[in-house]
Scaffold this motif. Structure first.
Motif, PDB file in Angstrom:
ATOM      1  N   ALA A  20       0.831  -1.206   0.000  1.00 58.47           N
ATOM      2  CA  ALA A  20       0.000   0.000   0.000  1.00 58.47           C
ATOM      3  C   ALA A  20       0.866   1.258   0.000  1.00 58.47           C
ATOM      4  N   GLU A  21       1.920   1.245   0.782  1.00 61.54           N
ATOM      5  CA  GLU A  21       2.818   2.407   0.849  1.00 61.54           C
ATOM      6  C   GLU A  21       3.525   2.627  -0.487  1.00 61.54           C
ATOM      7  N   VAL A  22       4.091   1.575  -1.047  1.00 66.30           N
ATOM      8  CA  VAL A  22       4.830   1.700  -2.305  1.00 66.30           C
ATOM      9  C   VAL A  22       3.890   2.107  -3.435  1.00 66.30           C
ATOM     10  N   CYS A  23       2.764   1.441  -3.553  1.00 64.54           N
ATOM     11  CA  CYS A  23       1.821   1.771  -4.624  1.00 64.54           C
ATOM     12  C   CYS A  23       1.215   3.160  -4.422  1.00 64.54           C
ATOM     13  N   GLY A  24       1.101   3.599  -3.197  1.00 64.45           N
ATOM     14  CA  GLY A  24       0.651   4.958  -2.936  1.00 64.45           C
ATOM     15  C   GLY A  24       1.633   5.986  -3.479  1.00 64.45           C
ATOM     16  N   ARG A  25       2.917   5.668  -3.387  1.00 64.39           N
ATOM     17  CA  ARG A  25       3.949   6.576  -3.924  1.00 64.39           C
ATOM     18  C   ARG A  25       4.016   6.526  -5.441  1.00 64.39           C
ATOM     19  N   THR A  26       3.858   5.319  -5.997  1.00 58.69           N
ATOM     20  CA  THR A  26       4.044   5.163  -7.448  1.00 58.69           C
ATOM     21  C   THR A  26       2.766   5.395  -8.244  1.00 58.69           C
ATOM     22  N   GLY A  27       1.627   5.327  -7.564  1.00 54.04           N
ATOM     23  CA  GLY A  27       0.356   5.474  -8.263  1.00 54.04           C
ATOM     24  C   GLY A  27      -0.135   4.185  -8.910  1.00 54.04           C
ATOM     25  N   ASP A  28       0.562   3.092  -8.666  1.00 54.27           N
ATOM     26  CA  ASP A  28       0.153   1.800  -9.220  1.00 54.27           C
ATOM     27  C   ASP A  28      -1.035   1.239  -8.442  1.00 54.27           C
ATOM     28  N   THR A  29      -1.871   0.486  -9.134  1.00 55.30           N
ATOM     29  CA  THR A  29      -2.986  -0.183  -8.474  1.00 55.30           C
ATOM     30  C   THR A  29      -2.547  -1.572  -8.051  1.00 55.30           C
ATOM     31  N   TRP A  30      -3.233  -2.078  -7.037  1.00 61.31           N
ATOM     32  CA  TRP A  30      -2.923  -3.406  -6.550  1.00 61.31           C
ATOM     33  C   TRP A  30      -4.176  -4.016  -5.958  1.00 61.31           C
ATOM     34  N   THR A  31      -4.142  -5.323  -5.818  1.00 63.78           N
ATOM     35  CA  THR A  31      -5.264  -6.038  -5.239  1.00 63.78           C
ATOM     36  C   THR A  31      -4.743  -7.188  -4.396  1.00 63.78           C
ATOM     37  N   THR A  32      -5.554  -7.605  -3.440  1.00 64.83           N
ATOM     38  CA  THR A  32      -5.212  -8.793  -2.670  1.00 64.83           C
ATOM     39  C   THR A  32      -6.173  -9.913  -3.050  1.00 64.83           C
ATOM     40  N   VAL A  33      -5.660 -11.129  -2.981  1.00 67.09           N
ATOM     41  CA  VAL A  33      -6.467 -12.314  -3.244  1.00 67.09           C
ATOM     42  C   VAL A  33      -6.279 -13.261  -2.064  1.00 67.09           C
ATOM     43  N   ASP A  34      -7.374 -13.611  -1.414  1.00 66.06           N
ATOM     44  CA  ASP A  34      -7.352 -14.574  -0.310  1.00 66.06           C
ATOM     45  C   ASP A  34      -7.283 -15.972  -0.913  1.00 66.06           C
ATOM     46  N   ILE A  35      -6.177 -16.665  -0.681  1.00 66.09           N
ATOM     47  CA  ILE A  35      -5.991 -17.981  -1.301  1.00 66.09           C
ATOM     48  C   ILE A  35      -6.939 -19.031  -0.742  1.00 66.09           C
ATOM     49  N   THR A  36      -7.505 -18.801   0.443  1.00 67.18           N
ATOM     50  CA  THR A  36      -8.324 -19.842   1.077  1.00 67.18           C
ATOM     51  C   THR A  36      -9.617 -20.118   0.322  1.00 67.18           C
ATOM     52  N   GLY A  37      -9.994 -19.242  -0.584  1.00 67.28           N
ATOM     53  CA  GLY A  37     -11.205 -19.458  -1.356  1.00 67.28           C
ATOM     54  C   GLY A  37     -10.993 -20.254  -2.629  1.00 67.28           C
ATOM     55  N   ASP A  38      -9.765 -20.716  -2.867  1.00 67.45           N
ATOM     56  CA  ASP A  38      -9.457 -21.400  -4.123  1.00 67.45           C
ATOM     57  C   ASP A  38      -8.476 -22.548  -3.850  1.00 67.45           C
ATOM     58  N   ASP A  39      -8.947 -23.783  -4.033  1.00 63.36           N
ATOM     59  CA  ASP A  39      -8.105 -24.952  -3.740  1.00 63.36           C
ATOM     60  C   ASP A  39      -6.797 -24.951  -4.522  1.00 63.36           C
ATOM     61  N   ASP A  40      -6.827 -24.509  -5.771  1.00 60.85           N
ATOM     62  CA  ASP A  40      -5.599 -24.463  -6.576  1.00 60.85           C
ATOM     63  C   ASP A  40      -4.588 -23.482  -5.978  1.00 60.85           C
ATOM     64  N   LEU A  41      -5.059 -22.323  -5.536  1.00 61.46           N
ATOM     65  CA  LEU A  41      -4.156 -21.345  -4.932  1.00 61.46           C
ATOM     66  C   LEU A  41      -3.610 -21.846  -3.600  1.00 61.46           C
ATOM     67  N   VAL A  42      -4.437 -22.541  -2.835  1.00 62.73           N
ATOM     68  CA  VAL A  42      -3.961 -23.113  -1.568  1.00 62.73           C
ATOM     69  C   VAL A  42      -2.835 -24.105  -1.835  1.00 62.73           C
ATOM     70  N   ARG A  43      -3.028 -24.981  -2.814  1.00 67.63           N
ATOM     71  CA  ARG A  43      -1.965 -25.953  -3.157  1.00 67.63           C
ATOM     72  C   ARG A  43      -0.705 -25.244  -3.638  1.00 67.63           C
ATOM     73  N   ARG A  44      -0.887 -24.200  -4.411  1.00 67.47           N
ATOM     74  CA  ARG A  44       0.249 -23.504  -5.016  1.00 67.47           C
ATOM     75  C   ARG A  44       1.035 -22.658  -4.021  1.00 67.47           C
ATOM     76  N   PHE A  45       0.327 -21.992  -3.105  1.00 72.49           N
ATOM     77  CA  PHE A  45       0.986 -20.986  -2.255  1.00 72.49           C
ATOM     78  C   PHE A  45       0.929 -21.243  -0.754  1.00 72.49           C
ATOM     79  N   THR A  46       0.465 -22.380  -0.310  1.00 72.34           N
ATOM     80  CA  THR A  46       0.262 -22.616   1.119  1.00 72.34           C
ATOM     81  C   THR A  46       1.416 -22.132   1.983  1.00 72.34           C
ATOM     82  N   ASP A  47       2.618 -22.506   1.662  1.00 74.05           N
ATOM     83  CA  ASP A  47       3.770 -22.162   2.494  1.00 74.05           C
ATOM     84  C   ASP A  47       4.486 -20.898   2.061  1.00 74.05           C
ATOM     85  N   GLN A  48       3.967 -20.200   1.066  1.00 74.30           N
ATOM     86  CA  GLN A  48       4.670 -19.022   0.554  1.00 74.30           C
ATOM     87  C   GLN A  48       3.952 -17.704   0.789  1.00 74.30           C
ATOM     88  N   VAL A  49       2.753 -17.715   1.335  1.00 79.44           N
ATOM     89  CA  VAL A  49       2.050 -16.434   1.501  1.00 79.44           C
ATOM     90  C   VAL A  49       2.703 -15.596   2.583  1.00 79.44           C
TER      91      VAL A  49
END
Length: 76
Positions: A20-49
């Motif tokens: 939020a701080e960096v994108c606030g300075r640069t003007g870039d947009t960003w979004t968050t995605v909760d991996i718990t709502g998607d089994d594929d994302l949970v498998r892919r990122f469980t230990d990396q979030v």
């Protein structure tokens, strides 16, 4: 930029603040995605979030370095 997270994750909270701080300075947009709502994302990122992607390419996981993120966003 996209930040993949999960609830009750302290590192995710810190990463969201950094993004939020960096994108606030640069003007870039960003979004968050909760991996718990998607089994594929949970498998892919469980230990990396949190895991950050810039233009579809994995940028960081666990900790988001603000200087490195700002440089990556500037190269877009």
């Amino acid at each position: 930029m996209v930040l993949y997270t999960r609830p009750a994750c302290h590192l995710c909270e810190v990463a969201e603040q950094v993004v939020a701080e960096v994108c606030g300075r640069t003007g870039d947009t960003w979004t968050t995605v909760d991996i718990t709502g998607d089994d594929d994302l949970v498998r892919r990122f469980t230990d990396q979030v949190p895991v950050a992607f810039v233009d579809g390419v994995q940028h960081d996981f666990w900790r988001v370095d603000p200087d490195r993120l700002q440089k990556a966003l500037a190269r877009r």
